[in-house]
Design a protein around this motif. Structure first.
Motif, short mmCIF file in Angstrom:
data_model
loop_
_atom_site.label_atom_id
_atom_site.label_comp_id
_atom_site.label_asym_id
_atom_site.label_seq_id
_atom_site.Cartn_x
_atom_site.Cartn_y
_atom_site.Cartn_z
N THR A 1 -9.57 -2.07 -0.06
CA THR A 1 -8.22 -1.49 0.08
C THR A 1 -7.63 -2.20 1.62
O THR A 1 -8.45 -2.08 2.32
CB THR A 1 -8.34 0.01 0.21
OG1 THR A 1 -9.00 0.62 -1.00
CG2 THR A 1 -6.77 0.66 0.40
N ARG B 1 -3.39 -0.76 6.34
CA ARG B 1 -1.74 -0.37 6.48
C ARG B 1 -1.90 0.68 7.58
O ARG B 1 -2.24 1.94 7.19
CB ARG B 1 -1.24 -0.18 5.07
CG ARG B 1 0.24 0.20 5.21
CD ARG B 1 0.93 0.31 4.15
NE ARG B 1 1.05 -1.11 3.32
CZ ARG B 1 0.91 -0.89 1.95
NH1 ARG B 1 1.11 0.20 1.34
NH2 ARG B 1 0.95 -1.91 1.29
N SER C 1 -0.91 4.82 7.00
CA SER C 1 -0.86 5.00 5.62
C SER C 1 -2.45 5.39 5.27
O SER C 1 -3.32 5.33 6.01
CB SER C 1 -0.79 3.97 4.83
OG SER C 1 0.52 3.53 4.82
N SER D 1 -3.53 5.76 1.48
CA SER D 1 -3.81 5.46 0.15
C SER D 1 -4.57 4.33 -0.27
O SER D 1 -4.59 3.60 0.62
CB SER D 1 -2.38 5.56 -0.47
OG SER D 1 -1.71 4.41 -0.38
N LYS D 2 -4.86 4.12 -1.62
CA LYS D 2 -5.45 2.94 -2.10
C LYS D 2 -4.70 1.73 -2.05
O LYS D 2 -5.06 0.65 -2.45
CB LYS D 2 -6.33 3.13 -3.24
CG LYS D 2 -7.42 4.29 -2.95
CD LYS D 2 -8.16 4.35 -4.22
CE LYS D 2 -9.55 5.04 -4.05
NZ LYS D 2 -10.25 5.31 -5.03
N SER D 3 -3.31 2.13 -1.91
CA SER D 3 -2.48 0.85 -1.71
C SER D 3 -2.50 0.01 -0.14
O SER D 3 -1.94 -0.90 0.07
CB SER D 3 -1.06 0.95 -2.18
OG SER D 3 -0.60 2.18 -1.21
#
Length: 199
Positions: A91, A94, A97, A99-101
């Motif tokens: 992953t 970021r 953040s 999340s997996k994005s």
């Protein structure tokens, strides 16, 4: 056709005998033995390249996941934790953040602890440090948190999840979610403390 079937049965028999020789007897007493069991044959014939389940009855899959994390499997590690960490590997980083994005270090830790243990942690590494039970470096266990700072008097700036064998999972600016070693010069120099979350 008949020969093909016989070859398949012979191969399955060899794999099963290997599995039962490799599966430690101690596994029956481990917490992993009480989890839902996965069939080795279903893994072999399911067509999956990388099995998702990691169970005591499937030592091949267990060893494969442990290998991806860079640790030696002893069949006593927390199955859910290892599975979840593997699912986050790669992953991207970021800031801010979780999340997996994309995730930062504390976002990764909070999400893993929520997914695996149902525990809601403070969002920043500094806040996490104040809410854990501090443990000695030589007493760390799988699932403990590891904290880093850039020198005496400096604030904590990074957190990860200890796996074992000196390895920990974290989200790094230069690569996202990965497994690193506490013995690497950078992490050895900046390691500050370890903490255990009450679960």
């Amino acid at each position: 056709m008949k020969n093909s079937i016989l070859y398949c049965l012979a191969a399955a028999s060899m794999v099963l005998s290997f599995f039962f020789e490799k599966n430690p007897a101690a596994n029956s007493a481990s917490p992993l033995a009480t989890t839902q069991q996965a069939s080795l044959l279903s893994t072999l014939f399911s067509g999956e390249e990388e099995p998702r389940l990691l169970t005591a009855s499937d030592s091949v899959a267990y060893d494969k996941v442990a290998h991806r994390l860079g640790i030696e499997a002893s069949y006593t590690e927390d199955k859910s934790l290892l599975e979840t960490v593997v699912s986050w590997l790669g992953t991207p980083y970021r800031y801010g953040s979780n999340s997996k994005s994309g995730t930062d270090c504390s976002g990764f830790v909070t999400r893993v602890f929520k997914e695996v243990y149902g525990v809601t942690l403070q969002r920043s590494s500094r806040s996490m440090f104040t809410s854990v039970k501090h443990v000695q470096k030589d007493e760390m266990q799988t699932g403990d948190l590891v904290f880093f700072r850039r020198g005496p008097g400096q604030p904590i700036y990074h957190v990860g999840i200890y796996l074992k064998d000196g390895k920990f999972a974290h989200s790094a600016c230069g690569g996202g979610v990965m497994v690193s070693s506490l013995n690497q010069a950078y992490y050895s120099r900046n390691f500050y403390a370890a903490g255990r979350v009450e679960r």
